[in-house]
Design a protein around this motif. Structure first.
Motif, PDB file in Angstrom:
ATOM      1  N   PHE A 105       0.803  -1.221   0.000  1.00  0.00           N
ATOM      2  CA  PHE A 105       0.000   0.000   0.000  1.00  0.00           C
ATOM      3  C   PHE A 105       0.838   1.274   0.000  1.00  0.00           C
ATOM      4  CE2 PHE A 105       0.772  -1.043   4.411  1.00  0.00           C
ATOM      5  CZ  PHE A 105       1.113   0.182   4.960  1.00  0.00           C
ATOM      6  N   TRP A 106       2.091   1.216   0.395  1.00  0.00           N
ATOM      7  CA  TRP A 106       2.930   2.414   0.513  1.00  0.00           C
ATOM      8  C   TRP A 106       3.548   2.841  -0.816  1.00  0.00           C
ATOM      9  CZ3 TRP A 106       4.058  -2.377   2.380  1.00  0.00           C
ATOM     10  CH2 TRP A 106       5.177  -3.013   1.875  1.00  0.00           C
ATOM     11  N   MET A 107       3.308   2.057  -1.869  1.00  0.00           N
ATOM     12  CA  MET A 107       3.769   2.436  -3.204  1.00  0.00           C
ATOM     13  C   MET A 107       2.583   2.393  -4.154  1.00  0.00           C
ATOM     14  SD  MET A 107       7.420   0.472  -3.738  1.00  0.00           S
ATOM     15  CE  MET A 107       7.014  -1.105  -2.989  1.00  0.00           C
ATOM     16  N   LYS A 108       2.579   3.300  -5.103  1.00  0.00           N
ATOM     17  CA  LYS A 108       1.521   3.307  -6.110  1.00  0.00           C
ATOM     18  C   LYS A 108       1.550   2.006  -6.913  1.00  0.00           C
ATOM     19  CE  LYS A 108      -0.304   6.066  -9.899  1.00  0.00           C
ATOM     20  NZ  LYS A 108      -0.126   7.247 -10.724  1.00  0.00           N
ATOM     21  N   MET A 109       2.761   1.513  -7.145  1.00  0.00           N
ATOM     22  CA  MET A 109       2.972   0.296  -7.916  1.00  0.00           C
ATOM     23  C   MET A 109       4.087  -0.483  -7.218  1.00  0.00           C
ATOM     24  SD  MET A 109       4.446   0.162 -11.814  1.00  0.00           S
ATOM     25  CE  MET A 109       6.102   0.707 -11.366  1.00  0.00           C
ATOM     26  N   PRO A 110       3.923  -1.778  -6.971  1.00  0.00           N
ATOM     27  CA  PRO A 110       4.986  -2.550  -6.322  1.00  0.00           C
ATOM     28  C   PRO A 110       6.159  -2.755  -7.302  1.00  0.00           C
ATOM     29  CG  PRO A 110       3.177  -3.996  -6.919  1.00  0.00           C
ATOM     30  CD  PRO A 110       2.749  -2.601  -7.251  1.00  0.00           C
ATOM     31  N   VAL A 111       7.138  -1.876  -7.217  1.00  0.00           N
ATOM     32  CA  VAL A 111       8.196  -1.816  -8.231  1.00  0.00           C
ATOM     33  C   VAL A 111       8.968  -3.116  -8.396  1.00  0.00           C
ATOM     34  CG1 VAL A 111       8.504   0.680  -8.265  1.00  0.00           C
ATOM     35  CG2 VAL A 111       9.784  -0.684  -6.612  1.00  0.00           C
ATOM     36  N   THR A 125      14.686   5.760 -13.148  1.00  0.00           N
ATOM     37  CA  THR A 125      14.568   4.365 -13.558  1.00  0.00           C
ATOM     38  C   THR A 125      13.163   3.825 -13.271  1.00  0.00           C
ATOM     39  OG1 THR A 125      15.508   3.648 -11.435  1.00  0.00           O
ATOM     40  CG2 THR A 125      17.024   3.810 -13.324  1.00  0.00           C
ATOM     41  N   TYR A 126      12.301   4.686 -12.771  1.00  0.00           N
ATOM     42  CA  TYR A 126      10.914   4.296 -12.505  1.00  0.00           C
ATOM     43  C   TYR A 126      10.188   4.209 -13.834  1.00  0.00           C
ATOM     44  CZ  TYR A 126       6.281   4.271 -10.316  1.00  0.00           C
ATOM     45  OH  TYR A 126       5.022   3.930  -9.893  1.00  0.00           O
ATOM     46  N   LYS A 127       9.584   3.049 -14.072  1.00  0.00           N
ATOM     47  CA  LYS A 127       8.814   2.872 -15.299  1.00  0.00           C
ATOM     48  C   LYS A 127       7.427   2.369 -14.910  1.00  0.00           C
ATOM     49  CE  LYS A 127       8.885   0.811 -19.845  1.00  0.00           C
ATOM     50  NZ  LYS A 127       9.631  -0.001 -20.787  1.00  0.00           N
ATOM     51  N   PRO A 128       6.433   3.265 -14.946  1.00  0.00           N
ATOM     52  CA  PRO A 128       5.091   2.836 -14.565  1.00  0.00           C
ATOM     53  C   PRO A 128       4.476   1.910 -15.605  1.00  0.00           C
ATOM     54  CG  PRO A 128       5.058   5.105 -15.333  1.00  0.00           C
ATOM     55  CD  PRO A 128       6.495   4.663 -15.336  1.00  0.00           C
ATOM     56  N   VAL A 129       3.764   0.928 -15.126  1.00  0.00           N
ATOM     57  CA  VAL A 129       3.011   0.025 -16.001  1.00  0.00           C
ATOM     58  C   VAL A 129       1.659  -0.240 -15.353  1.00  0.00           C
ATOM     59  CG1 VAL A 129       5.034  -1.148 -16.984  1.00  0.00           C
ATOM     60  CG2 VAL A 129       3.961  -2.071 -14.936  1.00  0.00           C
ATOM     61  N   GLU A 130       0.725  -0.631 -16.147  1.00  0.00           N
ATOM     62  CA  GLU A 130      -0.572  -1.051 -15.613  1.00  0.00           C
ATOM     63  C   GLU A 130      -0.365  -2.481 -15.129  1.00  0.00           C
ATOM     64  OE1 GLU A 130      -3.964  -0.735 -14.069  1.00  0.00           O
ATOM     65  OE2 GLU A 130      -3.273   0.958 -15.269  1.00  0.00           O
TER      66      GLU A 130
END
Length: 161
Positions: A103-109, A136-141
């Motif tokens: 829950f502490w990250m928008k996306m579990p990297v 180096t953060y690359k968001p994905v659905e």
């Protein structure tokens, strides 16, 4: 007291920085990353306790150096480093077994790092700060059918040993 708190926070942040860069190094160096490549092939954590042991073993000397300056600084630094090691060990295992609970990250990297074979992106294990800072953060659905089919589990229902 203030010195101890400052060193606790400093150690927590510094440990997250070291974790990020060590993970990147494991992807860049064939020699350093040999064991890590096996981790990618298996795509599983070794259990919270064993992850914690490896983090502490790999950084024990750095955890003790501030004691050379003062006892409060040493206690603060050691405490911050140990708390981060415990949090990181937990977060690493959680992302392998139950990523929807991060829950502490928008996306579990770390989860998407493995799921999508991201050899050059999303190196954070416990936090994603450094991925954002070093771009180096690359968001994905990432919430797809596989994640929706995961059985509901609690925050502590994961491999500890």
């Amino acid at each position: 007291m203030v010195v101890g708190i400052a060193f606790f926070i400093g150690a927590f942040i510094f440990a997250s920085f070291v974790e990020y860069w060590m993970h990147r190094l494991m992807h860049a160096s064939p020699k350093v990353g040999e064991r890590h490549r096996d981790h990618h092939r298996r795509n599983e954590g070794q259990g919270v306790v064993w992850e914690f042991r490896d983090y502490v073993k790999g950084s024990a000397i750095a955890m003790l150096i501030p004691f050379l300056f003062s006892i409060p600084a040493g206690i603060g630094w050691l405490s911050g480093a140990l708390v981060f090691a415990a949090f990181s060990a937990y977060a690493h295992q959680l992302q392998h077994e139950n990523p929807t609970k991060c829950f502490w990250m928008k996306m579990p990297v770390h989860y998407v790092h493995h799921r999508y074979g991201m050899w050059h992106h999303n190196f954070g294990l416990a936090v994603d700060w450094w991925d954002h800072i070093f771009r180096t953060y690359k968001p994905v659905e990432w919430r797809a059918e596989a994640e929706e089919k995961m059985p509901p589990r609690g925050y502590l229902e994961l491999r500890w040993w």
